[in-house]
Motif scaffolding. Sequence first.
Motif, mmCIF file in Angstrom:
data_model
loop_
_atom_site.group_PDB
_atom_site.id
_atom_site.type_symbol
_atom_site.label_atom_id
_atom_site.label_comp_id
_atom_site.label_asym_id
_atom_site.label_seq_id
_atom_site.Cartn_x
_atom_site.Cartn_y
_atom_site.Cartn_z
ATOM 1 N N ALA A 55 0.838 -1.201 0.000
ATOM 2 C CA ALA A 55 0.000 0.000 0.000
ATOM 3 C C ALA A 55 0.872 1.250 0.000
ATOM 4 O O ALA A 55 0.546 2.249 -0.669
ATOM 5 C CB ALA A 55 -0.921 -0.012 1.219
ATOM 6 N N ILE A 56 1.978 1.214 0.719
ATOM 7 C CA ILE A 56 2.856 2.382 0.783
ATOM 8 C C ILE A 56 3.453 2.663 -0.589
ATOM 9 O O ILE A 56 3.547 3.820 -1.021
ATOM 10 C CB ILE A 56 3.959 2.176 1.839
ATOM 11 N N LEU A 57 3.849 1.597 -1.292
ATOM 12 C CA LEU A 57 4.406 1.774 -2.631
ATOM 13 C C LEU A 57 3.406 2.496 -3.530
ATOM 14 O O LEU A 57 3.752 3.483 -4.203
ATOM 15 C CB LEU A 57 4.782 0.413 -3.228
ATOM 16 N N TYR A 58 2.160 2.027 -3.570
ATOM 17 C CA TYR A 58 1.170 2.651 -4.459
ATOM 18 C C TYR A 58 0.793 4.054 -3.998
ATOM 19 O O TYR A 58 0.529 4.937 -4.816
ATOM 20 C CB TYR A 58 -0.061 1.754 -4.585
ATOM 21 N N ASN A 59 0.800 4.273 -2.692
ATOM 22 C CA ASN A 59 0.561 5.635 -2.199
ATOM 23 C C ASN A 59 1.664 6.571 -2.671
ATOM 24 O O ASN A 59 1.400 7.696 -3.122
ATOM 25 C CB ASN A 59 0.487 5.637 -0.678
ATOM 26 N N ASN A 60 2.920 6.090 -2.593
ATOM 27 C CA ASN A 60 4.038 6.920 -3.039
ATOM 28 C C ASN A 60 4.013 7.140 -4.553
ATOM 29 O O ASN A 60 4.393 8.208 -5.038
ATOM 30 C CB ASN A 60 5.362 6.293 -2.620
ATOM 31 N N LEU A 61 3.553 6.131 -5.278
ATOM 32 C CA LEU A 61 3.364 6.304 -6.718
ATOM 33 C C LEU A 61 2.351 7.419 -6.987
ATOM 34 O O LEU A 61 2.578 8.305 -7.825
ATOM 35 C CB LEU A 61 2.855 4.994 -7.341
ATOM 36 N N GLY A 62 1.242 7.344 -6.281
ATOM 37 C CA GLY A 62 0.218 8.374 -6.437
ATOM 38 C C GLY A 62 0.750 9.753 -6.099
ATOM 39 O O GLY A 62 0.503 10.727 -6.819
ATOM 40 N N LYS A 63 1.515 9.832 -5.008
ATOM 41 C CA LYS A 63 2.058 11.128 -4.593
ATOM 42 C C LYS A 63 3.065 11.650 -5.610
ATOM 43 O O LYS A 63 3.177 12.866 -5.833
ATOM 44 C CB LYS A 63 2.711 10.981 -3.215
ATOM 45 N N SER A 64 3.797 10.748 -6.251
ATOM 46 C CA SER A 64 4.751 11.168 -7.283
ATOM 47 C C SER A 64 4.013 11.794 -8.462
ATOM 48 O O SER A 64 4.410 12.854 -8.973
ATOM 49 C CB SER A 64 5.581 9.974 -7.748
ATOM 50 N N TYR A 65 2.947 11.143 -8.904
ATOM 51 C CA TYR A 65 2.142 11.733 -9.980
ATOM 52 C C TYR A 65 1.548 13.076 -9.546
ATOM 53 O O TYR A 65 1.533 14.042 -10.310
ATOM 54 C CB TYR A 65 1.021 10.782 -10.387
ATOM 55 N N TYR A 66 1.070 13.111 -8.312
ATOM 56 C CA TYR A 66 0.478 14.352 -7.790
ATOM 57 C C TYR A 66 1.495 15.490 -7.801
ATOM 58 O O TYR A 66 1.191 16.613 -8.210
ATOM 59 C CB TYR A 66 -0.029 14.101 -6.368
ATOM 60 N N ASN A 67 2.708 15.184 -7.374
ATOM 61 C CA ASN A 67 3.750 16.210 -7.331
ATOM 62 C C ASN A 67 4.171 16.671 -8.718
ATOM 63 O O ASN A 67 4.711 17.772 -8.880
ATOM 64 C CB ASN A 67 4.960 15.707 -6.553
ATOM 65 N N LEU A 68 3.929 15.825 -9.717
ATOM 66 C CA LEU A 68 4.179 16.212 -11.106
ATOM 67 C C LEU A 68 2.967 16.916 -11.716
ATOM 68 O O LEU A 68 2.950 17.203 -12.915
ATOM 69 C CB LEU A 68 4.528 14.978 -11.942
ATOM 70 N N GLU A 69 1.956 17.176 -10.878
ATOM 71 C CA GLU A 69 0.718 17.841 -11.275
ATOM 72 C C GLU A 69 -0.099 17.010 -12.261
ATOM 73 O O GLU A 69 -0.940 17.545 -12.997
ATOM 74 C CB GLU A 69 0.998 19.238 -11.839
ATOM 75 N N ASP A 70 0.142 15.705 -12.275
ATOM 76 C CA ASP A 70 -0.714 14.781 -13.036
ATOM 77 C C ASP A 70 -1.685 14.161 -12.032
ATOM 78 O O ASP A 70 -1.581 12.989 -11.662
ATOM 79 C CB ASP A 70 0.134 13.722 -13.724
ATOM 80 N N ILE A 71 -2.613 14.996 -11.590
ATOM 81 C CA ILE A 71 -3.472 14.605 -10.468
ATOM 82 C C ILE A 71 -4.395 13.461 -10.855
ATOM 83 O O ILE A 71 -4.646 12.552 -10.056
ATOM 84 C CB ILE A 71 -4.257 15.831 -9.965
ATOM 85 N N GLU A 72 -4.877 13.488 -12.081
ATOM 86 C CA GLU A 72 -5.772 12.426 -12.545
ATOM 87 C C GLU A 72 -5.083 11.070 -12.445
ATOM 88 O O GLU A 72 -5.689 10.075 -12.035
ATOM 89 C CB GLU A 72 -6.199 12.702 -13.986
ATOM 90 N N ALA A 73 -3.798 11.027 -12.819
ATOM 91 C CA ALA A 73 -3.058 9.758 -12.793
ATOM 92 C C ALA A 73 -2.791 9.286 -11.372
ATOM 93 O O ALA A 73 -2.538 8.087 -11.150
ATOM 94 C CB ALA A 73 -1.748 9.916 -13.551
ATOM 95 N N SER A 74 -2.827 10.196 -10.401
ATOM 96 C CA SER A 74 -2.531 9.788 -9.025
ATOM 97 C C SER A 74 -3.664 8.959 -8.423
ATOM 98 O O SER A 74 -3.425 8.113 -7.549
ATOM 99 C CB SER A 74 -2.271 11.024 -8.158
ATOM 100 N N ILE A 75 -4.886 9.183 -8.880
ATOM 101 C CA ILE A 75 -6.044 8.581 -8.213
ATOM 102 C C ILE A 75 -6.054 7.055 -8.299
ATOM 103 O O ILE A 75 -6.280 6.382 -7.280
ATOM 104 C CB ILE A 75 -7.342 9.205 -8.756
#
Length: 334
Positions: A55-75
Amino acid sequence: KNFEKARIYLSQATELNSTDTSANYHLGNTEFRLKAFREAIGAYRKAATNGMRSAILYNNLGKSYYNLEDIEASIPEYTRAIEIDPAYARARMNRGSAYYELGRYDESIEDFLALDATEYPEVNPLLAQSYFELGEFQTALKYFNRSIDQGEKSGEIYHMRGRTLMALAQYEAALSDLNNAMNAGKKDADVYLDRARVNIYVGNDPAAMKDLNEAISLDGSDPLAYYNRGYLRELQEKWNDAIKDYHKVVELDPGDHRAYYSMANSMVSLGQVSAALEPIDKAIELKSDEASYFKVKGNITYRLERNQEACGLWEKAVSLGDKKSNFYLDQYCK
């Protein structure tokens, strides 16, 4: 420096064995800490592809997309983290924040409500703002109150609660909150504009004018500030000044039909009856179902002795629900 060294070591480890899930995962964490989010995504993907279910891995993946401003991809990444560990509150908080950023307020509310507000106190203002955006002002007020009761005393929170109270027509309370926002250091154009609007509602026109002038001096790009100042200038019978403000509104927002309508009224008050036709025609072009616009154009054309046209315009106004135009029809069209 330690993270840079770790990057070198872990990169070498993954080059030797590209399927090493642990090395890829820790490389992802290192890249994340170094704010190299694209590289973090690549490393996390390799760890996941090679069987790591975390779960932590996928959360960090989501946060990485979020930080790149690809918010849709983070969900989807946050969702995968929650599926793996439904009790993982951080992933739910992050997904709720992503939904919020995308304006998907119903979904953000669902995630925020699932969290313990004592552990995540930041959910209260986010819930409040989400309900505000959905027009559920009473519920929004409840969560703004909770935020402030829990010690959140920022200018932003007072400003937003003030806006909520405005929407609920609780103007004195709204004025108090807007003053609190300013006392807390939030003295931007939006706060001055909102306080001006409240002062208009409560009939304190001099205070409203002062705040509108300050709002415009801070940010001359907001058409609403000029519109409200034009309205006050109409009340003061300063027609030329009002017309200037309405011209500024349509310069900033050519689609503001109300400004064209108000401009036409000010021109009529100045005796510029023929000139008023252009802005009232533009108002009708932009909003062809507004009865009052046809009524005013009827009044203008009647004053220009175009009686038959005026009667047709008043009939149109009546068909759109303007009962007052019946008076003009009875008085001048029979």
